[in-house]
Structures are given as C-alpha cells and as structure tokens.
Design a protein around this motif. Sequence first.
Motif, PDB file in Angstrom:
ATOM      1  N   LEU A 184      -5.560  -3.870   1.267  1.00 35.81           N
ATOM      2  CA  LEU A 184      -4.715  -2.983   0.446  1.00 35.81           C
ATOM      3  C   LEU A 184      -5.382  -1.661   0.063  1.00 35.81           C
ATOM      4  O   LEU A 184      -4.793  -0.590   0.253  1.00 35.81           O
ATOM      5  CB  LEU A 184      -4.240  -3.747  -0.799  1.00 35.81           C
ATOM      6  CG  LEU A 184      -3.389  -2.965  -1.801  1.00 35.81           C
ATOM      7  CD1 LEU A 184      -2.077  -2.548  -1.185  1.00 35.81           C
ATOM      8  CD2 LEU A 184      -3.128  -3.789  -3.052  1.00 35.81           C
ATOM      9  N   PRO A 185      -6.621  -1.700  -0.469  1.00 31.02           N
ATOM     10  CA  PRO A 185      -7.233  -0.417  -0.855  1.00 31.02           C
ATOM     11  C   PRO A 185      -7.412   0.528   0.329  1.00 31.02           C
ATOM     12  O   PRO A 185      -7.277   1.739   0.166  1.00 31.02           O
ATOM     13  CB  PRO A 185      -8.606  -0.818  -1.410  1.00 31.02           C
ATOM     14  CG  PRO A 185      -8.583  -2.291  -1.569  1.00 31.02           C
ATOM     15  CD  PRO A 185      -7.479  -2.850  -0.759  1.00 31.02           C
ATOM     16  N   LEU A 186      -7.695  -0.027   1.485  1.00 37.40           N
ATOM     17  CA  LEU A 186      -7.895   0.824   2.658  1.00 37.40           C
ATOM     18  C   LEU A 186      -6.582   1.494   3.056  1.00 37.40           C
ATOM     19  O   LEU A 186      -6.555   2.658   3.444  1.00 37.40           O
ATOM     20  CB  LEU A 186      -8.449   0.000   3.819  1.00 37.40           C
ATOM     21  CG  LEU A 186      -9.769  -0.717   3.511  1.00 37.40           C
ATOM     22  CD1 LEU A 186     -10.148  -1.666   4.636  1.00 37.40           C
ATOM     23  CD2 LEU A 186     -10.879   0.283   3.277  1.00 37.40           C
ATOM     24  N   VAL A 187      -5.483   0.749   2.941  1.00 40.45           N
ATOM     25  CA  VAL A 187      -4.171   1.316   3.255  1.00 40.45           C
ATOM     26  C   VAL A 187      -3.846   2.440   2.283  1.00 40.45           C
ATOM     27  O   VAL A 187      -3.426   3.536   2.686  1.00 40.45           O
ATOM     28  CB  VAL A 187      -3.082   0.218   3.200  1.00 40.45           C
ATOM     29  CG1 VAL A 187      -1.694   0.837   3.339  1.00 40.45           C
ATOM     30  CG2 VAL A 187      -3.317  -0.814   4.283  1.00 40.45           C
ATOM     31  N   GLY A 210       0.820  -1.209   0.000  1.00 43.42           N
ATOM     32  CA  GLY A 210       0.000   0.000   0.000  1.00 43.42           C
ATOM     33  C   GLY A 210       0.853   1.258   0.000  1.00 43.42           C
ATOM     34  O   GLY A 210       0.556   2.221  -0.712  1.00 43.42           O
ATOM     35  N   LEU A 211       1.940   1.224   0.770  1.00 41.47           N
ATOM     36  CA  LEU A 211       2.835   2.387   0.812  1.00 41.47           C
ATOM     37  C   LEU A 211       3.458   2.604  -0.564  1.00 41.47           C
ATOM     38  O   LEU A 211       3.518   3.722  -1.078  1.00 41.47           O
ATOM     39  CB  LEU A 211       3.918   2.170   1.870  1.00 41.47           C
ATOM     40  CG  LEU A 211       4.893   3.325   2.064  1.00 41.47           C
ATOM     41  CD1 LEU A 211       4.163   4.569   2.509  1.00 41.47           C
ATOM     42  CD2 LEU A 211       5.960   2.961   3.078  1.00 41.47           C
ATOM     43  N   LEU A 212       3.892   1.507  -1.157  1.00 43.97           N
ATOM     44  CA  LEU A 212       4.491   1.569  -2.493  1.00 43.97           C
ATOM     45  C   LEU A 212       3.516   2.202  -3.490  1.00 43.97           C
ATOM     46  O   LEU A 212       3.853   3.116  -4.244  1.00 43.97           O
ATOM     47  CB  LEU A 212       4.839   0.144  -2.929  1.00 43.97           C
ATOM     48  CG  LEU A 212       5.930  -0.041  -3.967  1.00 43.97           C
ATOM     49  CD1 LEU A 212       7.215   0.594  -3.504  1.00 43.97           C
ATOM     50  CD2 LEU A 212       6.133  -1.526  -4.238  1.00 43.97           C
ATOM     51  N   PHE A 237      -5.253  -0.172  11.047  1.00 43.86           N
ATOM     52  CA  PHE A 237      -6.459  -0.362  10.253  1.00 43.86           C
ATOM     53  C   PHE A 237      -6.410  -1.710   9.534  1.00 43.86           C
ATOM     54  O   PHE A 237      -7.370  -2.495   9.560  1.00 43.86           O
ATOM     55  CB  PHE A 237      -6.554   0.786   9.249  1.00 43.86           C
ATOM     56  CG  PHE A 237      -7.926   1.046   8.726  1.00 43.86           C
ATOM     57  CD1 PHE A 237      -9.052   0.756   9.474  1.00 43.86           C
ATOM     58  CD2 PHE A 237      -8.097   1.601   7.471  1.00 43.86           C
ATOM     59  CE1 PHE A 237     -10.315   1.012   8.985  1.00 43.86           C
ATOM     60  CE2 PHE A 237      -9.356   1.859   6.972  1.00 43.86           C
ATOM     61  CZ  PHE A 237     -10.464   1.561   7.730  1.00 43.86           C
ATOM     62  N   ALA A 238      -5.266  -1.989   8.910  1.00 46.25           N
ATOM     63  CA  ALA A 238      -5.107  -3.252   8.182  1.00 46.25           C
ATOM     64  C   ALA A 238      -5.219  -4.429   9.152  1.00 46.25           C
ATOM     65  O   ALA A 238      -5.842  -5.457   8.837  1.00 46.25           O
ATOM     66  CB  ALA A 238      -3.765  -3.279   7.459  1.00 46.25           C
ATOM     67  N   LEU A 239      -4.642  -4.247  10.331  1.00 43.86           N
ATOM     68  CA  LEU A 239      -4.680  -5.296  11.353  1.00 43.86           C
ATOM     69  C   LEU A 239      -6.134  -5.584  11.751  1.00 43.86           C
ATOM     70  O   LEU A 239      -6.568  -6.741  11.802  1.00 43.86           O
ATOM     71  CB  LEU A 239      -3.882  -4.809  12.569  1.00 43.86           C
ATOM     72  CG  LEU A 239      -3.224  -5.841  13.470  1.00 43.86           C
ATOM     73  CD1 LEU A 239      -2.343  -6.773  12.664  1.00 43.86           C
ATOM     74  CD2 LEU A 239      -2.379  -5.124  14.521  1.00 43.86           C
TER      75      LEU A 239
END
Lengths: 337, 558
Positions: free
Chosen positions: B436-439, B367-369, B487-489
């Motif tokens: 992923l989209p949420l991140v 997600g950061l990438l 959030f991902a967690l």
Amino acid sequence: MLRIENLSVEFGQLRAVDGVSLEVPAGSVLAVLGPSGCGKSTLLRAIAGLEPLTDGSVCFDGVDLAGVPTHRRAFAMMFQDGQLFAHLDVGANVAYPLARRGIRSGVARAEVSRLLALVGLDGYAARRPATLSGGEAQRVALARALAARPRLLLLDEPLSALDRSLRERLAEDLRRVLAETATTAMLVTHDHDEAYAVADRAAIMRAGRLVQQGPVAQVWAQPADAEVARFLGYDTVLTGAAAARVLAAAGDGTGDWVALRRDAVRLVGQGPLRGAVQSTHRGQDGLRVGVDVEGVGLLVAIGDPEASVGVGEMVALRVDHRRVALIPPSSDRPPAR
Amino acid sequence: MRRRRIGAAAVTAFAAAVPLAFLAVFFLLPVAGMVAKGFWSEGGLDLSGVGEVLAHPRTGRIVGFTVAMAAAATFVCVVVGVPVAHALYRLDLPGRRFLRALVVMPFVLPTVVVGVMFRSLLAPGGWLGWLGLDGSWQAILAAYVFFNLAVVVRTVGAAWEGLDRRPEQAAAALGAAPRVVFTTVTLPALRPAIVSAASVVFLFCATAFGVVLTLGGLRYGTIETEIYLLTTALLDLRGAAVLSILQFVAVVLMLVIVDRARSGGGVVGSGTGGGTRTLSAPSAPGRITTAALPSLAVTSAVVAFIALPVIALVARSLQRGGEWTLANYRALGALDTRRGLPTTGWEALATSWRIAIDATVVAVGLGLLVAVLVTRPAHTTGQARRRRMLDSVVMFPLGISAVTVGFGLLITLEWLPFNLRTSPLLIPLAQAMVALPLVVRTLAPVLRAIDDRQRQAAAALGASPSRVWVTVDLQAVWRPLLAAVGFALAVSLGEFGATSFLVRPERPTLPVVIYQLIGRPGADNLGLALAASVVLAAVTVTVMVLVERLRVPSVGAF
C-alpha cells in the motif's frame, strides 16, 4: 443578472473577502480591480462555487446558488494561463463544454469552427495546446469558455500573462467578442488599462472590501480616495493648500484632494504656476521636467521634446483639467504624498 | 453552498474510512495485540517484561547490531547512490534506460532471492568463496546495499532530472567551477530528496528480515530475526512483543522526522497540496565531460556489483555436481516427498501469483483512494492537517516490519468477528498492507502535480465531478496507475516476512519454498532453491521491466 450580497470568505483567521455586495446586469462587463492579495480572485472563485462562503449569498436571476455545484452554475471560467487540457487538441478543448451540454459530432464541429473564427484562430482545431503561443492559448481558452454558453463568464486576469502589445490587442478583441456574443462577464485584474479597455463598469477592491464601484469613466474621473487614485494610474495626489493652488490653476472646481495623471502638467511659456527646474529627463512622451512649484512642491511636467531648459531655470506651468481628478472630501484615508 | 460542503465532506469521510478501517484491522489490531501480549498479564498491566527484555545483554547486542548495520548501509547507499543518480539521470549515457532498470531490479527482487544470491556467491565453492565472507556481517551489509541502492538512485535521480538547470547555469556564469556549482547549488536543491531516500533506506535496513535470516545464520541477528526466533523457536511471545513495540516506537519516531524533513507546513487555500516536490518536465541530459568521470566510475562499479550476484545465481542454478544441466529446473516440476514439500515449485509459483493478484487489487484500490484523498487541495488548515495525517498513517506499514504485521495478525485473528484464519484472503490482505505505501508513493506525487485549476476549468465548463476526474486526474494518472499495479504485483510476489507467519503449510508461496529448501542439507535442495530463485526473480523482473517501460518517475522514489 448576477447579484452578490454581503459575501465573505475566510481562510482560517484571514478574511479574504469581507462583506462584498455588487451586481452585474445582463449583457454588461464588470471589472473587479485591485492589487494582488486584495481578495478579488477569491471573490471570483466564490462566485464560481470553488470556494465556500463564510457569509452572504450569490444569486443569479433571483435564484440563490447556495448548494449548486460549480458544473451546474453555467458560469464558465477563464484562467490567467488558459488551463487548456494538454492531452486534447484545440478543437477538442473547445468542444469539451459542448459535449458536456450533449452536443456532439457535426453540430459541435460547426460550433467549434464558428468559435475559433470568432477569436481569430481559423483552422487551429487540429493544433496541440503545447504548440500555441501565450496569446493563442488565451484565445482558445476564450473560445472554449464561450462554447459553454455561459450565463456569466468569469475571467481571472485573462491577459496578465501576456506581453504589453499583445495584451492591448487581445483586450480589444475580448471586448468585441463579449459585445458580439452579448455575454455577461466579470473580469478580475490588477491592470487598470485592461479593465478600462474591456469593462463597462469597474469595482475597486482593497483588503477584501469593496471601496468603490460605478461606470468605468466615472470611477476614473472620481477616485474614491488617494489610494484608489494611485492604483488607477494617477501619478500625484495633493492635498490642502497645494491641491487648492493646482485646482485654481486648472480652473476647475474645489476639493480637499486632487489627483494628477502623469501628463496633467505641461511646460508653457506663460502659465498660472511657476517654479524652479530640479531635473530633466527625456522620455517617449517628451521632456519630463521636475519642477519645484511655489506653494505646491515637486511636480513633474511634460515639455516639448525640443525645448531646452536647464536646472535652476524658472519655468511656467499649465494644468490640463481633463487630466485631473477630484477626490471627494468624504474620503477617510490620508493622502500618501 | 453549505449543504453541498456537508455532502462533499460526507463523501470524503467515507472515502477516508475505507483505507483507515483496513489499516485498523490489518495494522493497528496486530500492533494492539502485540501490546497486549507484551504488557498485559493476568488481567493487569505488567511492565516487568519490558525491563527483563531490555536488561538482557543479548537485546543490547541485537539492537546495536540492527542500528549500526542500518546506519552503515544508509551511508554507503547515499555515497554511492548520488553519483549513480547523476550518471543515469543527468548524463546522456548510452543505454541509460537499461541501466536504470538494472539498478532498480534488486529493489523488487524477493529478499529471500537476494539472500540466496549472496550465499551462492560467497559460500565455500562459490565464485567469491575465497573471500571467506560467508555468514559475515560484511555479506549482510553488501546485501543491504544491493537491495536499497535503488531507493537512493530513483529518488535522487527523479529529483535531479526535474531540477531547474538555470540556477546551476547562473552559478557557473558567476564563476563557480563545476565542483563548486555542485556543492553550492545542486546539492542543496537535492537535499530533501537525499534526506527522504536516506530515511527510507534506514527504515528498510532496520526492518530487513529475509536477507538477514538467510545470510546471518545464527551468528548475526537483527530485531526482526530475533522476533522471528523468539516467536517460532523459543515461543517467548512476550519477549517478541516487547521487541516489536520497541521497533514500532522507533519507526514512528523516524517517520515523524522524515515527514518534517519532507514538507514544511500545511498549505491553505487553492494550492496544490502538501509536498514540496514537483514533477516538471525532464530537462535534456547533459553531455559527458571529464567532470562526469567519477560518476561514471562509480556507476560501472555498481553495475558490476549488481550484475555479479545475479549472474552467479543463474550460472549456479544451471549446474549440478560441477556439470551444466537443467536438472534443477526439471526438479521444479516434480513432487518429491523426500524433500518434505507439499507442492511442486510450479504450483508454489501459481499460488504466489494468485495471492499477488488479490493483494494487488486491494493495494491499488486502496492506494488510489488514499492518493486521491491526500492530494485534494485543502481549504482549511484542519483539512490540510488531516490529509497529512492520513498520508503519514498509510506510510506506517512501510517502516513497521512485515514480521510484526504477520506475527501480530497471527495472535489477533481470533479477536475478529469474522473468520480470517482460514480465509484465502488472509495473505493477500497482509501483503496489500506491505504494498500500500508504495502504491501511494507512486500515485500521490503525480496527482499532487496536477494544477487544481485544470479541475476548476473543467467544472466551470460544465463537467460533473466524475467527469472532471476522468478528464484531468485519470489522464495524468493512468500510466502511474499501471506502474503501481506492476510494482504492487512484484512486491507481493516476493513478500516473505508477513507471509512466512501466515502461510498455510500445505500451500506455500514460492519465497517460502525457497527458504525451506535452503534450510535443508544437500546439494539437490540448494540447486532446487537456486532454480526456484531464478524463476521468481525472472517473474518479478519481467513485471518491473514492463513497469519501467511506462516511464513513471515516481515509481520506487520516495
């Protein structure tokens, strides 16, 4: 010395910078002047390596900088709004380029105070950027840029965000600091006063192209064409018979086109030009009188603040030749008047 | 210059290749597998399955129900969510930080837990059993709203908080009454946020799975539960595939519309990138006046609506046979073979936790990438277009149901050159897909809000690209990054749709255990499910409370 040859930058279809060539000799300050959207900022960014070139080259001291990334060019850049790092205090902002050069701790601290003193901000090191006024922020930005010991300092409208009186004061300081540090600099601005106050040389840009360059005084004395003249603060541009009459009145050479500054024409008791007063208006520099001059058309003349003239009255005018510029006949643009 | 650009382009291409490859394997491949199942038989293209499925009256009923319910829930969420956003983000309400956290909480509650909550509330013997709504469409609608209200409140609230107040003040000075100011100035300014939030809510509702499965029983089904039913119970893989593709097409269409609504055209030159939303410093909250009474009334009702099922769940988990007891919680630690569960509740929680951590590492890394890539200022229109495309593509999993991903993975695993079926990474990777989209949505707005000239200033002062990133980007993004981790967690801990397909029977996650328990008869099983739900909810909510303390406005906003 910076040498730019035939530099072009394109954004899709738009040719923002179109075949610009210029030089900035070591130790001098060049002002690139132009209206907004003329490509002057893009030119600056291209020199900094922030914009890919479509064509041409940027050389410094004979070395082509193609492929040299921004951070290895040693060209510091100062932005219109400072772009200080908000999470660092003033001292850390100024020390930032020092750390990049491997200078830390004691030496860096001394250098930071020296630079802050140079820009007139002694004792500001612990302040947060958010607590600074616009003028202070720009001074810090200047100190930070100088801390990089740049081979070339690029200034993008460094004073435009400030109010008038502050701008004038800071322009003077900027000139002094650049001279004291013998910094080679390139300044981009749309404000001709700023350029005049800070730079040794001026280059005028229009629609991506360079239309004139030379020593500041020379550019002012001989604008390349009517548009440049207007941009440099000339109020009125005349051509043909009107130009000839005004030049004759000024007793100063001949030319197809002539540009007048706003204080070039004065109301006098006896003078070479005559006309009927159309309007009067009190301004800070005196009485401003609109006069319909025989054989010339409407000119605005400055009169004694105490003078009393009425609409319709016939008056005499004198032209100050030092406030008049001749535009070379080679110019291919029609005057806008 | 040219050489450097090519080098930079290569780095960018490689950086984009990693998330794209991930998406290809865990997203496109499953979808492709689905297409093959649906349209390919005996070595040739066969579209007869489509006609068959579409002609079936049941299909029409299911699709109609799915769309109607999603539309109704979206409508309610917007009508209720906007006043709540006003109260919680624009008014100087005491305890508003707590209330904000409360409103967001349902969004991270595992779907299964939400289902259990509403059932324990509405079932005969529950606090609201007398309403007779158990297993009704109204119950499903309420759960949808419960779950998705947070999306509207967060998205609209974040936009509202950052809204420049001066146009409102100008309108008021021109003689506009508060109501007129709202409809003529505020609402138009909030429209993009509302449209964006509404589309996301619609997508979530249209692809809701766990909630419908636990609440709808056999009476009501959506496309999602139908796919599940066709796959697991009726073994009609072709029918399931046709429905999945139908949904996929609808969702892609929807995302295109959202994308259009969100941003107007690509940006060329040195701008700050695509989106239209900027995160400005929050303006000071306003005083509470009588004009705010409607917002406050709606907010009170919403707080009650959110708190009631939660309180009911906790209360009922502490009861057995009408008496207050901790027996249900004690049972979480016991391995009871009569229940047919291979693990204890605590072991399932540990499994969930381990999987969630792996999923978070993958989701946040990728997600950061992606967020960095899509927010880099574009130099050409082509570049701007490619970035926007990548931005849209990583959003696909947001709308594509987890069931589709899980089911698709299940049938395409053997196509892969490496053995993923028995890999402990299978579930984490599928969950990372969901998170992923949420991140990306948490990080991208923050990175996009950075003035690119900050980076240029650093570079011009001699900072290398990595140093520029540390000085400018990391400084802005470290809090959002931590928030994204939490959030991902939380999302991974509660993930049920994809996990239910991929989980190995001997190592179930806690949401899977809860679902299995409520499917079994007996008060003991229900009590255990309730206790497990409370534990799972407590863990995810704790994580979210920590996230909330980071005060990142883009978390859970779309």
